[in-house]
Design an enzyme around this catalytic site. Structure first.
Site, PDB file in Angstrom:
ATOM      1  N   LYS A   1      -9.571  60.155  37.266  1.00  0.00           N
ATOM      2  CA  LYS A   1      -7.807  59.715  37.412  1.00  0.00           C
ATOM      3  C   LYS A   1      -7.463  60.974  36.819  1.00  0.00           C
ATOM      4  CE  LYS A   1      -9.427  55.198  35.665  1.00  0.00           C
ATOM      5  NZ  LYS A   1     -10.664  55.565  34.879  1.00  0.00           N
TER       6      LYS A   1
ATOM      7  N   TYR B   1     -11.404  61.100  30.164  1.00  0.00           N
ATOM      8  CA  TYR B   1     -12.477  60.648  29.071  1.00  0.00           C
ATOM      9  C   TYR B   1     -13.360  61.741  28.649  1.00  0.00           C
ATOM     10  CZ  TYR B   1     -11.049  56.000  31.457  1.00  0.00           C
ATOM     11  OH  TYR B   1     -10.515  54.759  31.782  1.00  0.00           O
TER      12      TYR B   1
END
Length: 265
Positions: free
Chosen positions: A60, A35
């Protein structure tokens, strides 16, 4: 883990949005290396003045960074970007790297738990996993994961993997619980009727469905009014007829708005 998370995927005002989320009571933030906003989440944590120990922060690692050494390096890089001493939850972002690298990544995350860089004790976590991905971990002799994060909403209920997770005490997190606001789905007459019945907005109905199904939903928004309204989901309950009608919207893989994780080898 707070049962309602705040997602920051494709959020281009992440620091401001997370500060707004903290303001209205969120304490669970879901980020990812891919992200590219871990630093912005860390800035929001520091700017908020909230005690870090009261927050639950997830990130993640994407498949192209899988493997034992690269995973250890990635955890260190994420800690630096966040400006944290530890991460509460570290997920394997997707299972596309193949069995060997997935298991090496899983082993590396266990090591980060042992040394305190990830707070989950002894059991790392995995994201976007189908049953066969979870079974390969068990067959390799590793501890079972604690969390599986998958796309879940009334149109994509992924019942086999949900049942597997619930039978193996794996927490199910629901991403895209608001169907990304897709008009053809979110404005479905069934959802509209239930929202009218309870005097609630469509997003609140979808989040409430997820909570009553035992999931941990992770809605996202960059609009302050929506960020707040998405938290107003604890003072009403969907009745059995509401849940039956929402459950009846399931389209299986055809209802997915992202991808169907169980199709990947």
């Amino acid at each position: 883990m707070p049962i309602l998370g705040f997602g920051v995927y494709q959020n281009y005002t992440t620091t401001a949005s997370v500060l707004e989320a903290f303001k209205v009571g969120y304490r669970h933030i879901d980020s990812a290396q891919a992200y590219r906003n871990e630093a912005a989440v860390g800035d929001a944590v520091r700017d908020s003045g909230i005690d870090r120990s009261t927050l639950f922060i997830t990130t993640k690692c994407i498949s192209k960074y899988h493997g034992y050494d690269r995973t250890l390096q990635g955890v260190n890089e994420s800690l630096t970007k966040f400006g944290f001493d530890y991460i509460d939850l570290f997920l394997i972002h997707n299972p596309h790297s193949g069995t060997e690298r997935r298991l090496a990544t899983y082993e590396a995350l266990q090591e980060t738990c042992r040394v305190g860089k990830v707070r989950t004790v002894d059991v790392p976590l995995i994201d976007n996993s189908g049953i066969h991905h979870l079974e390969e971990i068990r067959k390799a002799g590793f501890p079972s994961p604690s969390v599986n994060q998958i796309e879940l909403h009334p149109f994509c209920q992924q019942r086999p993997i949900v049942e597997y997770c619930q039978n193996h005490s794996i927490i199910v997190q629901a991403y895209c619980p608001l169907i990304r606001g897709e008009d053809g789905k979110m404005n479905h007459p069934v959802i509209q009727a239930i929202a009218t019945k309870h005097g609630r907005d469509l997003a609140q109905i979808l989040i409430r469905w997820s909570l009553q199904r035992g999931f941990v939903p992770i809605p996202k928004s960059a609009t302050p009014s929506r960020i707040e309204s998405n938290t107003h989901v604890y003072d009403f309950t969907l009745d059995a007829d509401d849940m039956r009608m929402l459950d009846g919207l399931d389209r299986g893989a055809d209802g997915s708005i992202t991808w169907n994780p169980v199709e990947f080898p």
